[in-house]
Design an enzyme around this catalytic site. Structure first.
Site, PDB file in Angstrom:
ATOM      1  N   CYS A   2     -11.042   6.443  -0.969  1.00 34.92           N
ATOM      2  CA  CYS A   2     -10.887   7.521   0.011  1.00 34.92           C
ATOM      3  C   CYS A   2      -9.419   7.738   0.385  1.00 34.92           C
ATOM      4  CB  CYS A   2     -11.642   7.179   1.285  1.00 34.92           C
ATOM      5  SG  CYS A   2     -13.378   6.893   1.001  1.00 34.92           S
ATOM      6  N   ARG A  27      -6.270   8.323  -6.703  1.00 38.35           N
ATOM      7  CA  ARG A  27      -6.969   7.156  -6.165  1.00 38.35           C
ATOM      8  C   ARG A  27      -8.434   7.109  -6.592  1.00 38.35           C
ATOM      9  NH1 ARG A  27      -4.743   5.053  -1.169  1.00 38.35           N
ATOM     10  NH2 ARG A  27      -6.832   4.811  -0.364  1.00 38.35           N
ATOM     11  N   TRP A  71     -14.725   8.543  -1.620  1.00 38.05           N
ATOM     12  CA  TRP A  71     -15.291   7.707  -2.695  1.00 38.05           C
ATOM     13  C   TRP A  71     -16.496   7.025  -2.060  1.00 38.05           C
ATOM     14  CZ3 TRP A  71     -15.990   2.371  -3.544  1.00 38.05           C
ATOM     15  CH2 TRP A  71     -16.212   1.998  -4.882  1.00 38.05           C
ATOM     16  N   ASN A  95     -11.464   6.232   6.426  1.00 36.91           N
ATOM     17  CA  ASN A  95     -11.399   5.346   5.251  1.00 36.91           C
ATOM     18  C   ASN A  95     -11.868   3.971   5.698  1.00 36.91           C
ATOM     19  OD1 ASN A  95     -10.197   7.366   3.844  1.00 36.91           O
ATOM     20  ND2 ASN A  95      -8.287   6.290   3.431  1.00 36.91           N
ATOM     21  N   GLY A  96     -12.624   3.283   4.842  1.00 41.25           N
ATOM     22  CA  GLY A  96     -13.065   1.931   5.186  1.00 41.25           C
ATOM     23  C   GLY A  96     -14.577   1.878   5.304  1.00 41.25           C
ATOM     24  N   GLU A 462      -8.827  -9.285 -20.466  1.00 39.67           N
ATOM     25  CA  GLU A 462      -8.271  -8.003 -20.038  1.00 39.67           C
ATOM     26  C   GLU A 462      -8.649  -6.884 -21.016  1.00 39.67           C
ATOM     27  OE1 GLU A 462      -7.333  -6.830 -17.440  1.00 39.67           O
ATOM     28  OE2 GLU A 462      -6.126  -5.075 -17.899  1.00 39.67           O
ATOM     29  N   LYS A 466     -10.679  -3.499 -19.893  1.00 39.31           N
ATOM     30  CA  LYS A 466     -10.146  -2.150 -20.170  1.00 39.31           C
ATOM     31  C   LYS A 466     -11.189  -1.315 -20.896  1.00 39.31           C
ATOM     32  CE  LYS A 466      -7.650  -1.999 -18.132  1.00 39.31           C
ATOM     33  NZ  LYS A 466      -6.888  -2.610 -17.144  1.00 39.31           N
ATOM     34  N   GLU A 469     -14.234  -0.317 -18.677  1.00 41.42           N
ATOM     35  CA  GLU A 469     -14.033   0.601 -17.552  1.00 41.42           C
ATOM     36  C   GLU A 469     -13.760   2.038 -17.974  1.00 41.42           C
ATOM     37  OE1 GLU A 469     -10.677  -0.109 -14.854  1.00 41.42           O
ATOM     38  OE2 GLU A 469      -9.752  -1.263 -16.444  1.00 41.42           O
ATOM     39  N   HIS A 485     -22.127 -20.885 -27.693  1.00 40.06           N
ATOM     40  CA  HIS A 485     -22.978 -21.464 -26.654  1.00 40.06           C
ATOM     41  C   HIS A 485     -23.837 -20.412 -25.965  1.00 40.06           C
ATOM     42  CE1 HIS A 485     -21.271 -25.430 -27.145  1.00 40.06           C
ATOM     43  NE2 HIS A 485     -20.062 -24.881 -27.138  1.00 40.06           N
ATOM     44  N   LYS A 584      -8.572   3.836  -7.815  1.00 39.79           N
ATOM     45  CA  LYS A 584      -7.307   3.163  -8.126  1.00 39.79           C
ATOM     46  C   LYS A 584      -7.009   2.051  -7.138  1.00 39.79           C
ATOM     47  CE  LYS A 584      -3.556   2.510 -10.432  1.00 39.79           C
ATOM     48  NZ  LYS A 584      -3.783   1.737 -11.675  1.00 39.79           N
TER      49      LYS A 584
HETATM   50  C1  F6R Z   1      -8.623  -2.405 -13.908  1.00 40.25           C
HETATM   51  C2  F6R Z   1      -8.136  -2.229 -12.573  1.00 40.25           C
HETATM   52  C3  F6R Z   1      -8.763  -3.003 -11.480  1.00 40.25           C
HETATM   53  C4  F6R Z   1      -7.667  -3.531 -10.536  1.00 40.25           C
HETATM   54  C5  F6R Z   1      -8.311  -4.213  -9.320  1.00 40.25           C
HETATM   55  C6  F6R Z   1      -7.246  -4.816  -8.415  1.00 40.25           C
HETATM   56  O1  F6R Z   1      -7.941  -1.589 -14.792  1.00 40.25           O
HETATM   57  O2  F6R Z   1      -7.248  -1.469 -12.351  1.00 40.25           O
HETATM   58  O3  F6R Z   1      -9.529  -4.056 -11.964  1.00 40.25           O
HETATM   59  O4  F6R Z   1      -6.871  -4.412 -11.240  1.00 40.25           O
HETATM   60  O5  F6R Z   1      -9.051  -3.283  -8.603  1.00 40.25           O
HETATM   61  O6  F6R Z   1      -6.361  -3.847  -7.988  1.00 40.25           O
HETATM   62  P1  F6R Z   1      -4.979  -4.237  -7.364  1.00 40.25           P
HETATM   63  O7  F6R Z   1      -4.148  -4.854  -8.430  1.00 40.25           O
HETATM   64  O8  F6R Z   1      -4.395  -2.971  -6.847  1.00 40.25           O
HETATM   65  O9  F6R Z   1      -5.256  -5.231  -6.277  1.00 40.25           O
END
Ligand code: F6R
Length: 589
Positions: A2, A27, A71, A95-96, A462, A466, A469, A485, A584
């Site tokens: 949000c 965001r 959001w 927000n929250g 990682e 990626k 998502e 396993h 984001k």
């Molecule tokens: C994956 C991604 C999320 C963030 C996670 C933490 O691509 O972007 O998994 O890494 O939400 O976000 P930050 O680093 O902003 O605390």
């Protein structure tokens, strides 16, 4: 997640709000809305989807208004659940999460009040109206005293046509003074044109009135200095790249170069170096991609400095009663610095006696207010929801910390071993064409797996995150030795498996797992600089990466995996910059 924008001043509010909301689009959100105070009261305009759907609101007349990108947390994404929420004399954006909203809602319902949305946020408007006795700030204070959870609030009251009110608790809120008026926002980019910015702290309130800004805490009015932080004036542009994600991957070499720090020889870190000398135990807390950088850091710190490191997902750490000894250093890693769980974990660590270091990409973010020390990654603003360059930058900075810790203990380590990485990343980025060719294999698969040993396992985690998502393909990152396993049961004919191989000493071990996959009909894509293994019959495709210092190889080996996620996302017809359901910066629990 949000976003909030508020404006009161000499100009029309609606265009200001729409511009601010546009700058918050990165965001992630599902609906948006604005409310403007006109001659006849509030006009509210809400739409599902993008901010551009609000274009019809740009001509609303009025010089005071609030706007929001939502959001969904409580209540489906819908126009009716979008903010602002209006009740009685109040319009509110939030927000929250209001955690005690069911009981508050019941209380309102018992008074006969009718709710129009399913949201927790609407209760705020109802409580404001209930407590209002002609003083909107007093009503806001009384309302906030009833709320549990997190909130940044921007509020308008019909009786105060040129005023805005704000409150903050565990969700950021910024006040801006511009040439033509006063602003409220959840993020600095939304009000980048403001010459002066003020950050609200938890428990603080603000009243914007004409040209005046008044700050309050629970006891009364307080004085606040403007922050020294200068937000970037222009929003990042995609340039020649079709997506921010691709552009941000090409910025990895610079992000890495800017984020390597020689702590030992920089006098600004004298105090930090002293803490490193005393450190006996390290805990790393983070979420998502940042958590994976923490795992990579564990391998480096334990090996170089021989210090025990525990890495915990922040949302688990905060409820776990972690054991914190006298010389425990807690590294809280967060690109945005606004991740609610990471902030809560850092606060818990601090109150339990640990020295807390924030590692973040965003100056003045909430995490920086909590920590004893702040170390910045210099990745530049990351717009794509999927983290890329910020991960490589976190690794560069965390490896710098590992080297400093090792030196503080008289172990052999030198920052010079990180210096070749920007150039090596540039070479690794040339994998793009090759990876693009391989993407259809993944695009048509039911699931995919990423395997590696030791530091290659960090890259596997990682790479898998990626892919899932942004391509929405089920995927898992696994230690290569652990595959047999359980997870091997999922490998069938043509299941794509990415094996990462940078540790020469463990190469044969990883190749055992590759053979096990091959024997079940799986298709192995090998990411390695060790060409001799790529020639084996078990390997269906090879993406070469440059040779490097093995301990730090995730900085490089993750690049083809980030590219793979990007091209698979495109091949599946998705927008890699804006994955469904994700945001984001995750400012709620
Ligand atoms: C994956 C991604 C999320 C963030 C996670 C933490 O691509 O972007 O998994 O890494 O939400 O976000 P930050 O680093 O902003 O605390």
């Amino acid at each position: 997640m949000c976003g909030i924008v508020g404006y009161t001043g000499r100009s029309a509010a609606a265009p200001k709000l729409l511009e601010g909301l546009k700058r918050l689009e990165y965001r992630g959100y599902d609906s948006a809305g604005i409310a403007v105070r006109g001659e006849d009261g509030f006009t509210v305009y809400k739409r599902m989807g993008r901010v551009r759907e609000l274009a019809g609101a740009s001509t609303l007349s009025g010089v005071t208004g609030i706007g929001h990108t939502r959001w969904a947390t409580h209540g489906t994404p819908s126009e009716v659940n979008a903010h602002p929420h209006v009740y009685g004399k109040f319009a509110v954006v939030h927000n929250g999460i209001i955690e005690n909203y069911p009981e508050l809602k019941r209380e309102c319902a018992m008074r006969g009040e009718v709710f129009t949305s399913e949201t927790d946020s609407e209760t705020v408007a109802h409580l404001l109206e209930y407590y209002y006795r002609g003083d909107a700030l007093a009503a806001l204070k009384q309302t906030c005293a009833r709320l549990r959870g997190s909130y940044a609030l921007a509020v308008m009251c019909l009786d105060d046509p040129d005023e805005l009110f704000g409150a903050r608790q565990k969700s950021p809120l910024i006040v801006g003074r511009g040439e033509d008026g006063l602003y409220l926002a959840s993020d600095a980019p939304a009000i980048a044109e403001c010459a002066e910015l003020y950050l609200l702290a938890d428990g603080e309130f603000v009243r914007l009135s004409g040209k005046e800004v008044h700050f309050y805490d629970a006891d009364g009015e307080i004085f606040k200095e403007p922050t020294k932080f200068v937000p970037e004036k222009a929003s990042p542009q995609k340039g020649d790249c079709p997506h921010f994600m691709l552009k941000e991957m090409y910025e990895i070499p610079t992000a890495v170069a800017e984020s390597v720090v020689d702590f030992e020889s920089d006098f600004r870190f004298n105090e930090f170096n002293r803490v490193l000398c005393q450190t006996e135990y390290i805990q790393i807390v983070a979420c998502g991609t940042a958590y994976h950088s923490g795992i990579a850091a564990k391998y480096a710190i334990e090996k170089l400095a021989r210090l025990p490191v525990e890495v915990t997902v922040a949302s688990e750490y905060r409820y776990r009663e972690p054991i914190i000894g006298q010389n425990t250093l807690v590294l809280a890693v967060s690109q945005s610095g606004e991740t609610a769980d990471t902030i809560a974990a850092a606060e818990l660590a601090k109150s339990s006696g640990a020295t807390v270091v924030a590692i973040t990409n965003l100056p003045n973010s909430s995490l920086t207010q909590t920590a004893h020390f702040v170390l910045y990654t210099h990745a530049g603003r990351e717009v794509a929801v999927a983290a890329t360059k910020s991960f490589n930058a976190q690794l560069a900075l965390l490896y710098s910390v590992a080297i400093a810790l090792a030196k503080a203990r008289g172990q052999k380590a030198d920052i010079s071993s990180l210096l070749p990485f920007p150039a090596l990343c540039r070479t690794a980025l040339t994998c793009a064409e090759k990876v693009k060719e391989l993407a259809p294999i993944f695009a048509h698969a039911k699931s995919a797996y990423f395997i590696g040993r030791d530091v290659d396992y960090c890259a596997a985690l990682e790479g898998s995150l990626k892919l899932k998502e942004i391509s929405y393909l089920p995927s898992e990152g696994y230690p290569a030795g652990e595959l047999k396993h359980g997870t091997l049961a999922l490998v069938e004919k043509d299941t794509p498996v990415v094996a990462i191989l940078t540790r020469k000493a463990l190469a044969e071990k990883t190749m055992n797992a590759v053979s096990e996959v091959y024997a079940r009909g799986g298709k192995v894509l090998l990411v390695t600089h060790l060409g001799e293994y790529a020639e084996r019959k078990e390997v269906a495709a090879w993406v070469p990466i440059p040779a490097c210092e093995e301990l730090f190889s995730p900085i490089l080996s993750v690049i083809p995996l980030q590219m793979l996620a990007y091209y698979t996302s495109l091949a599946r017809g998705n927008d890699p910059d804006k994955p469904r359901n994700l945001a984001k910066s995750v400012t709620v629990e």
